[in-house]
Each structure stands twice: as C-alpha cells, then as structure tokens.
Design a protein around this motif. Sequence first.
Motif, short mmCIF file in Angstrom:
data_model
loop_
_atom_site.label_atom_id
_atom_site.label_comp_id
_atom_site.label_asym_id
_atom_site.label_seq_id
_atom_site.Cartn_x
_atom_site.Cartn_y
_atom_site.Cartn_z
N ARG A 48 0.74 -1.24 0.00
CA ARG A 48 -0.01 -0.04 -0.17
C ARG A 48 0.82 1.35 -0.04
O ARG A 48 0.62 2.26 -0.79
N ILE A 49 1.98 1.18 0.79
CA ILE A 49 2.83 2.38 0.75
C ILE A 49 3.65 2.48 -0.37
O ILE A 49 3.72 3.87 -1.14
N TYR A 50 3.92 1.54 -0.96
CA TYR A 50 4.68 1.46 -2.32
C TYR A 50 3.83 1.89 -3.44
O TYR A 50 4.58 2.90 -4.25
N GLN A 51 2.62 1.55 -3.61
CA GLN A 51 1.65 2.04 -4.69
C GLN A 51 1.55 3.46 -4.58
O GLN A 51 1.15 4.06 -5.61
N ALA A 52 1.35 3.78 -3.39
CA ALA A 52 1.13 5.32 -3.07
C ALA A 52 2.30 6.43 -3.43
O ALA A 52 2.23 7.43 -3.38
N PHE A 53 3.41 5.72 -3.41
CA PHE A 53 4.70 6.62 -3.64
C PHE A 53 4.63 7.11 -5.22
O PHE A 53 4.46 6.41 -6.16
N PRO A 54 5.30 8.36 -5.37
CA PRO A 54 5.12 8.71 -6.61
C PRO A 54 6.15 7.87 -7.46
O PRO A 54 7.22 7.85 -7.40
N ASP A 55 5.39 7.87 -8.87
CA ASP A 55 6.29 7.12 -9.94
C ASP A 55 6.89 5.59 -9.37
O ASP A 55 7.52 5.12 -10.34
N ASN A 56 6.83 5.24 -8.12
CA ASN A 56 7.38 3.92 -7.75
C ASN A 56 8.90 3.57 -8.19
O ASN A 56 9.19 2.87 -8.56
N THR A 57 9.38 5.01 -8.17
CA THR A 57 10.98 4.89 -8.77
C THR A 57 12.03 5.21 -7.59
O THR A 57 13.02 5.15 -7.85
N SER A 58 11.60 5.33 -6.18
CA SER A 58 12.59 5.78 -5.38
C SER A 58 12.46 4.86 -4.20
O SER A 58 11.82 3.73 -4.01
N TRP A 59 13.38 5.01 -3.25
CA TRP A 59 13.23 4.07 -2.03
C TRP A 59 12.14 4.55 -1.02
O TRP A 59 12.10 5.80 -0.66
N PHE A 60 11.24 3.94 -0.83
CA PHE A 60 9.81 4.49 -0.37
C PHE A 60 10.02 3.93 1.13
O PHE A 60 9.22 4.65 1.90
N ILE A 61 10.91 3.30 1.85
CA ILE A 61 11.11 3.31 3.19
C ILE A 61 12.60 3.47 3.39
O ILE A 61 13.35 2.78 2.69
N ASN A 62 13.03 4.52 4.27
CA ASN A 62 14.56 4.71 4.47
C ASN A 62 14.56 5.16 5.93
O ASN A 62 14.11 6.31 6.37
N TYR A 63 15.36 4.35 6.71
CA TYR A 63 15.50 4.55 8.24
C TYR A 63 16.98 4.63 8.42
O TYR A 63 17.54 3.65 8.03
N GLN A 64 17.47 5.72 9.11
CA GLN A 64 19.13 5.64 9.43
C GLN A 64 19.33 6.15 10.73
O GLN A 64 18.84 7.27 11.23
N THR A 65 20.01 5.58 11.75
CA THR A 65 20.44 6.24 12.91
C THR A 65 21.94 5.76 13.21
O THR A 65 22.46 4.85 12.63
#
Length: 489
Positions: A48-65
């Motif tokens: 659901r998150i992926y399909q809502a992301f514009p153009d499906n071309t990027s990293w739609f989840i990105n977490y860094q610490t």
Amino acid sequence: MILIWMICILLAGGILCWLTAQKSAVLAKWIALLTVTADLLIACWLFRIYQAFPDNTSWFINYQTDWIPALGISFHVAMDGFSHVLLLLTFFLGILAVLCSWKEIREKTGFYFFNLLWTLAGISGVFIAMDMILFYFCWEVMLIPMYFLITIWGDARRRYAGFKFFIFTQVGSLLMLLSLLALYFIHGDQTGTYTFDYFSLLRTSTGSPVMMWIMLGFLIAFAIKLPVVPFHNWLPDAHGEAPTAGSLVLAGLLLKTGAYGIIRFVLPLFPESAAAIGPWMILLGVIGIIYGALLAFSQTDLKRLIAYTSVSHMGFVLVGIFSFSNIAMQGVVMQILTHGLSTGALFVMAGMLKERLHTRDITKMGGLWTAMPAMGGIAILFTMASAGLPALGNFIAEFFILLGTFTSHPTFSIIATLGLILSAVYSLRMMQKVFMGQQTATEPIRDISARELVIMAALSISIVALGLFPQPVIDTVQHLSTIHPLLHE
C-alpha cells in the motif's frame, strides 16, 4: 522502523522457539509458522505504501540512525521495489520451509527452528541493509545458521557438505570485507569523509585501476553464492545433504543474495570495471548454463540433479545482469523469483520422495505415477516450469534475458538458448525415471498429504500466476533502469 521490526520478529521468534521446544516441540513449530506469517503479512501491507509513492521509482522506506559514528558506521536500512519483491519471496518460502519441517525434524526441534528463522533474518537483512558493515554482518548471520542446518540435520555426508559450504562462502566473505575496507579508505581520501554508507560510497570516483581489484573482491564473494562456474563446487554437496527446508532456503533464497549483491553493489559502485569485465562474465554465465545442464543430465541422485539445474539457471541470471540491458534485467528479477519457486518445489518433492522411498537414487524409482498420481501431476508442472514451458514464470524470465542479451551479444545469446533445449532433456529424463515405467516399489506408497498439498498448491499457483501476469513484478522493479547507468533498452 518497520523494517527493523520485521528482522526483530524473526530473531525473537527463533529464540522463543528454542526456549519453548524444551516443553513442547509442537508449540515451537507453531511459533515459527506464526512468526514468518506475521512478516509476510507486514510485507504485503507495505504494498500500500509502495503503490502510493510517486512513480514507484525511489526508496519508499528509508531509516538511518547512528551506530558507531566514530567509524562512519550507521544502522541504515531502506527498501525499494526490488528489495520488497525479494522480501516477499523470503517470507513466502520461509512459511513453506517451516511446513516442510513439520514432520521431518524429530530431534533438537527448538534449535532447528532457531537456526531456520535466524537464517531468514540474515537473508532479510541482506536485502535491506544500506550500510556496508551492516550488510556484511547480515551476510555472516545467514551463513552460520545454515551451516548448522546442514551439519546437524543433513544426510550421511552432512559434515563434509557443511564444512565445504562454510569454507567456500567464508573465503568469499573475507574477500568482500577486504574490498569493503579498501573502498572505505579510498572514499575517505577522496572526500575527507570516512563512511560505510551505501549512498555516500556511490559518489566515490572509480576511475583508478585499483578499483578493478576492489570490484573483483565483491564480485567473487557474490559469484560464489550465486554460484558461478568454477565457484559452484560447494552447491551440489550442500543441496544433496541439507534437510528439505535447508535445500528450499538454499535454492530459493541464499543463491539469490549473490544475484542481489551483483545488481545492488557491483554494478552501481563500479560501473567502469563492471563494463570492462562484462563480456567475460557473460562467457562464464553461458558456460554455467551448458555445463550445469550436462551435469544435471548425468546425475542419478535426485537432489544433486536438481542442484545442478540451479547452476544452469543461475547462468542465465549472470548473462542477463552483464548484458546491461533493461529488458534483460527485468528477466533477471523474474528468474530470481521463478527459479526460487520452481526449483524450491522440486527440492520439496525430492524430500517427499526420500521420506517415502528412503532413497534419492532415481534408478531405484520408477512407476510412481500409479501410486502417487497427485504428486505426479504436480511434478509435471514444475519439471515443465524448469524446462521453460510458455505460460509459466520461467519462460518469461529466460525469454527476456535472451532477448535483452541478443541486442549486444547475439552469439552468446544463441549459445545460451541451447540451455533451454538441454533443460527439457534433463527435466524429461527426471520425470521418466521417477514417475514413468514399471513400478519398482514393493510396499504401498501413500500419495501427497494435506499439508504437502498446501505447500505444493501455493508454489503451483505462484509459478502459474507469474507466468500469466508478470507485469506487476516488472512494474515494481522498473526503477532499476534509472539507478544503473550501464543499462540500456
């Protein structure tokens, strides 16, 4: 944080299986099944998150610490469509691996499911780790539990197979670690920032001759896991001696980490070196296709026969990657998925036959269609899938790879096509030896059980669905053409 939770669920589930098995082995099995099922449901929800992301071309989840900031090490995980597809495959086959083990594993049940879930956790970490030290850590995590799965619950030569698997993969891991450290220091000298972050390392200048040697360190590590001829020697022994679920995870997932590593790291980090070595890698891929098929035809051990088919099919993956063609890359991703399903199904079937006949020698089988018509029908489906029959997923994958390779390397593409003919030969030989002819078994043989039918039905539906409706997968990984400068139409 959702990606971290997916890994933690597997790790915690493995520990819980180990602890609860001392009181109830059945409870440990259910914990393992529910653990992997929970991760699969989470991965499906992420669509659901992926399909809502514009153009499906990027990293739609990105977490860094920060993790060890003094050394430039962070806890960085991210997901794009490619990673997402591989995670779905991981959890799907993980559920089937647990079901395969339901009746087969009768001793040390808790420790078995601990190792199985931690192997899946390591594989999942490989597909989402964006810090190179974290990636290396996950690469090692999936190695050690798989070693225990082979050496403790494998067949007669399990210790030999386990040691060979460990030595081959560990040598590759050490080469990758040395190359990783070299890249770390070169990037630091060039930019003044010492970091292991993948996206930062992409900006490293790769024009110096030393980059070829660094690239080879990564490439050999991934080639061993793929496996590429002549680094394939560990595979038949590991497949042949591993328990059924171990063979399923090896064929369906561990081999795919090698392909993932080449696509995700070798091509983007070292584009000039990859382009220079591309024709040689295609040559090795073509050799693997023909060599693996010929050796598969000569085998009498059913699991070793299927193992050599993996060498042949993974040759198509190598050819597709280094053809630097967009359509071939789409075929590579399809081959990663469909090979995991079809070859995994054949290993599951081999385990079922071994359980009933107490042998893997196909010369001692024959005529099983009469006693096992349901399994015979399913076997036809997956032998035809392995042979690349149209309307099944493997056909789409290999057709795309050969079509994309033909534009730049027509000779190699034509030679690789012989692999399709040879795959039909060894697939039909296997089917004839096992299910056709005169029945050799003297005792009654039961057909497929309800639990086994669920496993094979899930795999059957998946391989047919990918063959008839490949476009969703192709759309999901379409963005690979934008992150690889070498790819062309």
